[in-house]
Design a protein around this motif. Structure first.
Motif, PDB file in Angstrom:
ATOM      1  N   UNK A   2       0.815  -1.209   0.000  1.00  0.00           N
ATOM      2  CA  UNK A   2       0.000   0.000   0.000  1.00  0.00           C
ATOM      3  C   UNK A   2       0.852   1.265   0.000  1.00  0.00           C
ATOM      4  N   UNK A   3       2.018   1.200   0.690  1.00  0.00           N
ATOM      5  CA  UNK A   3       2.878   2.370   0.802  1.00  0.00           C
ATOM      6  C   UNK A   3       3.548   2.759  -0.514  1.00  0.00           C
ATOM      7  N   UNK A   4       3.461   1.898  -1.509  1.00  0.00           N
ATOM      8  CA  UNK A   4       4.065   2.214  -2.802  1.00  0.00           C
ATOM      9  C   UNK A   4       3.223   3.217  -3.584  1.00  0.00           C
ATOM     10  N   UNK A   5       1.986   3.398  -3.175  1.00  0.00           N
ATOM     11  CA  UNK A   5       1.100   4.354  -3.836  1.00  0.00           C
ATOM     12  C   UNK A   5       1.395   5.776  -3.354  1.00  0.00           C
ATOM     13  N   UNK A   6       1.219   6.744  -4.240  1.00  0.00           N
ATOM     14  CA  UNK A   6       1.459   8.138  -3.850  1.00  0.00           C
ATOM     15  C   UNK A   6       0.222   8.727  -3.176  1.00  0.00           C
ATOM     16  N   UNK A   7       0.432   9.781  -2.424  1.00  0.00           N
ATOM     17  CA  UNK A   7      -0.648  10.414  -1.664  1.00  0.00           C
ATOM     18  C   UNK A   7      -1.543  11.278  -2.544  1.00  0.00           C
ATOM     19  N   UNK A   8      -2.657  11.695  -1.973  1.00  0.00           N
ATOM     20  CA  UNK A   8      -3.591  12.581  -2.670  1.00  0.00           C
ATOM     21  C   UNK A   8      -2.911  13.918  -2.970  1.00  0.00           C
ATOM     22  N   UNK A   9      -2.124  14.416  -2.012  1.00  0.00           N
ATOM     23  CA  UNK A   9      -1.405  15.675  -2.224  1.00  0.00           C
ATOM     24  C   UNK A   9      -0.472  15.574  -3.429  1.00  0.00           C
ATOM     25  N   UNK A  10       0.233  14.458  -3.557  1.00  0.00           N
ATOM     26  CA  UNK A  10       1.135  14.267  -4.693  1.00  0.00           C
ATOM     27  C   UNK A  10       0.366  14.224  -6.010  1.00  0.00           C
ATOM     28  N   UNK A  11      -0.828  13.672  -5.973  1.00  0.00           N
ATOM     29  CA  UNK A  11      -1.658  13.638  -7.182  1.00  0.00           C
ATOM     30  C   UNK A  11      -2.078  15.054  -7.592  1.00  0.00           C
ATOM     31  N   UNK A 103       7.637   4.811  -7.981  1.00  0.00           N
ATOM     32  CA  UNK A 103       8.715   4.501  -8.935  1.00  0.00           C
ATOM     33  C   UNK A 103       8.434   5.096 -10.307  1.00  0.00           C
ATOM     34  N   UNK A 104       7.179   5.162 -10.693  1.00  0.00           N
ATOM     35  CA  UNK A 104       6.820   5.756 -11.986  1.00  0.00           C
ATOM     36  C   UNK A 104       7.118   7.251 -11.980  1.00  0.00           C
ATOM     37  N   UNK A 105       6.808   7.916 -10.866  1.00  0.00           N
ATOM     38  CA  UNK A 105       7.093   9.350 -10.753  1.00  0.00           C
ATOM     39  C   UNK A 105       8.603   9.578 -10.742  1.00  0.00           C
ATOM     40  N   UNK A 106       9.338   8.722 -10.037  1.00  0.00           N
ATOM     41  CA  UNK A 106      10.795   8.830 -10.012  1.00  0.00           C
ATOM     42  C   UNK A 106      11.382   8.654 -11.416  1.00  0.00           C
ATOM     43  N   UNK A 107      10.869   7.688 -12.150  1.00  0.00           N
ATOM     44  CA  UNK A 107      11.329   7.464 -13.523  1.00  0.00           C
ATOM     45  C   UNK A 107      11.066   8.680 -14.405  1.00  0.00           C
ATOM     46  N   UNK A 108       9.916   9.308 -14.196  1.00  0.00           N
ATOM     47  CA  UNK A 108       9.583  10.502 -14.969  1.00  0.00           C
ATOM     48  C   UNK A 108      10.510  11.659 -14.615  1.00  0.00           C
ATOM     49  N   UNK A 181      10.519  16.874  -7.942  1.00  0.00           N
ATOM     50  CA  UNK A 181      11.529  16.515  -6.944  1.00  0.00           C
ATOM     51  C   UNK A 181      10.911  16.485  -5.548  1.00  0.00           C
ATOM     52  N   UNK A 182      10.073  17.475  -5.251  1.00  0.00           N
ATOM     53  CA  UNK A 182       9.408  17.524  -3.941  1.00  0.00           C
ATOM     54  C   UNK A 182       8.519  16.300  -3.745  1.00  0.00           C
ATOM     55  N   UNK A 183       7.783  15.909  -4.786  1.00  0.00           N
ATOM     56  CA  UNK A 183       6.907  14.731  -4.696  1.00  0.00           C
ATOM     57  C   UNK A 183       7.730  13.494  -4.340  1.00  0.00           C
ATOM     58  N   UNK A 184       8.843  13.307  -5.040  1.00  0.00           N
ATOM     59  CA  UNK A 184       9.694  12.141  -4.787  1.00  0.00           C
ATOM     60  C   UNK A 184      10.259  12.187  -3.371  1.00  0.00           C
ATOM     61  N   UNK A 185      10.765  13.358  -2.979  1.00  0.00           N
ATOM     62  CA  UNK A 185      11.321  13.506  -1.630  1.00  0.00           C
ATOM     63  C   UNK A 185      10.269  13.191  -0.581  1.00  0.00           C
ATOM     64  N   UNK A 186       9.072  13.743  -0.764  1.00  0.00           N
ATOM     65  CA  UNK A 186       7.989  13.549   0.205  1.00  0.00           C
ATOM     66  C   UNK A 186       7.547  12.089   0.254  1.00  0.00           C
ATOM     67  N   UNK A 187       7.356  11.493  -0.908  1.00  0.00           N
ATOM     68  CA  UNK A 187       6.843  10.124  -0.956  1.00  0.00           C
ATOM     69  C   UNK A 187       7.841   9.122  -0.374  1.00  0.00           C
ATOM     70  N   UNK A 188       9.108   9.239  -0.721  1.00  0.00           N
ATOM     71  CA  UNK A 188      10.094   8.290  -0.216  1.00  0.00           C
ATOM     72  C   UNK A 188      10.395   8.536   1.250  1.00  0.00           C
ATOM     73  N   UNK A 189      10.362   9.787   1.684  1.00  0.00           N
ATOM     74  CA  UNK A 189      10.567  10.112   3.088  1.00  0.00           C
ATOM     75  C   UNK A 189       9.400   9.589   3.918  1.00  0.00           C
ATOM     76  N   UNK A 190       8.177   9.749   3.404  1.00  0.00           N
ATOM     77  CA  UNK A 190       6.986   9.246   4.079  1.00  0.00           C
ATOM     78  C   UNK A 190       7.039   7.725   4.193  1.00  0.00           C
ATOM     79  N   UNK A 191       7.502   7.077   3.119  1.00  0.00           N
ATOM     80  CA  UNK A 191       7.591   5.617   3.106  1.00  0.00           C
ATOM     81  C   UNK A 191       8.552   5.130   4.186  1.00  0.00           C
TER      82      UNK A 191
END
Length: 196
Positions: A2-11, A103-108, A181-191
């Protein structure tokens, strides 16, 4: 998993990124400002995603005297593909909202960073060719002088001061990259915080 999914804020942020990519198509991405005593108001060359704008005719007239090639939108293949590239980036940003994988966002983000590097190299090459490939029969010739504008920042070219800086579209593209970059930082830090 479940934690692999991004948050609503990131969307929501990805939707903003898509808007920035799409919006950059309607504003100049880069500008080269020229200042000289005979042009106190200054001259501006603006680079859009699909054309060259600004004081093109005046700058072309000046270029003729020093042996530089004149600037025409149709001479650059980049202007025919950049609108599609930014449109593609906007579409991918929207698709990532539905894919919703970190991972898709990171790849992008990595893909976009590589695009920026390649675009900078191409811009440098473009500036170099126009600044160094001079007509030997030009009216004004200064031995050893080239007229390559700076990639970014300031450079003195004879009696002209040249400033090469991002324009509105360029700042929009910069903002898109920073948000990704912020999305990736936030998502991986949250994970990491929620892993334990």
């Amino acid at each position: 998993m479940k934690n692999l999914k991004i948050s609503v804020l990131s969307k929501v942020l990805l939707l903003i990124v898509a808007s920035l990519f799409a919006g950059a198509l309607f504003f100049p991405m880069w500008r080269i400002e020229l200042e000289a005593p005979q042009y106190p108001e200054g001259l501006v060359l603006q680079l859009f995603a699909n054309k060259i704008g600004g004081d093109v005719e005046i700058i072309n007239g000046l270029n003729h005297y020093i042996g530089m090639a004149t600037l025409h939108t149709e001479n650059f293949f980049e202007f025919s593909i950049l609108p599609y590239v930014f449109g593609f980036f906007a579409l991918v940003s929207v698709l990532l909202i539905f894919i919703a994988k970190r991972k898709a966002v990171l790849g992008f983000l990595i893909t976009y960073a590589l695009f920026i590097v390649l675009a900078a190299i191409d811009f440098y090459r473009w500036n170099y060719e126009y600044g160094h490939n001079l007509d030997p029969n030009a009216a004004i010739r200064v031995p050893g002088m080239s007229y390559q504008p700076p990639l970014i920042g300031y450079k003195q070219l004879l009696n002209f001061g040249a400033y090469s800086i991002p324009d509105i579209g360029g700042w929009m593209l910069t903002a898109a990259g920073l948000i990704l970059f912020f999305i990736i930082f936030k998502e991986y830090n949250y994970f990491k915080k929620n892993k334990s």
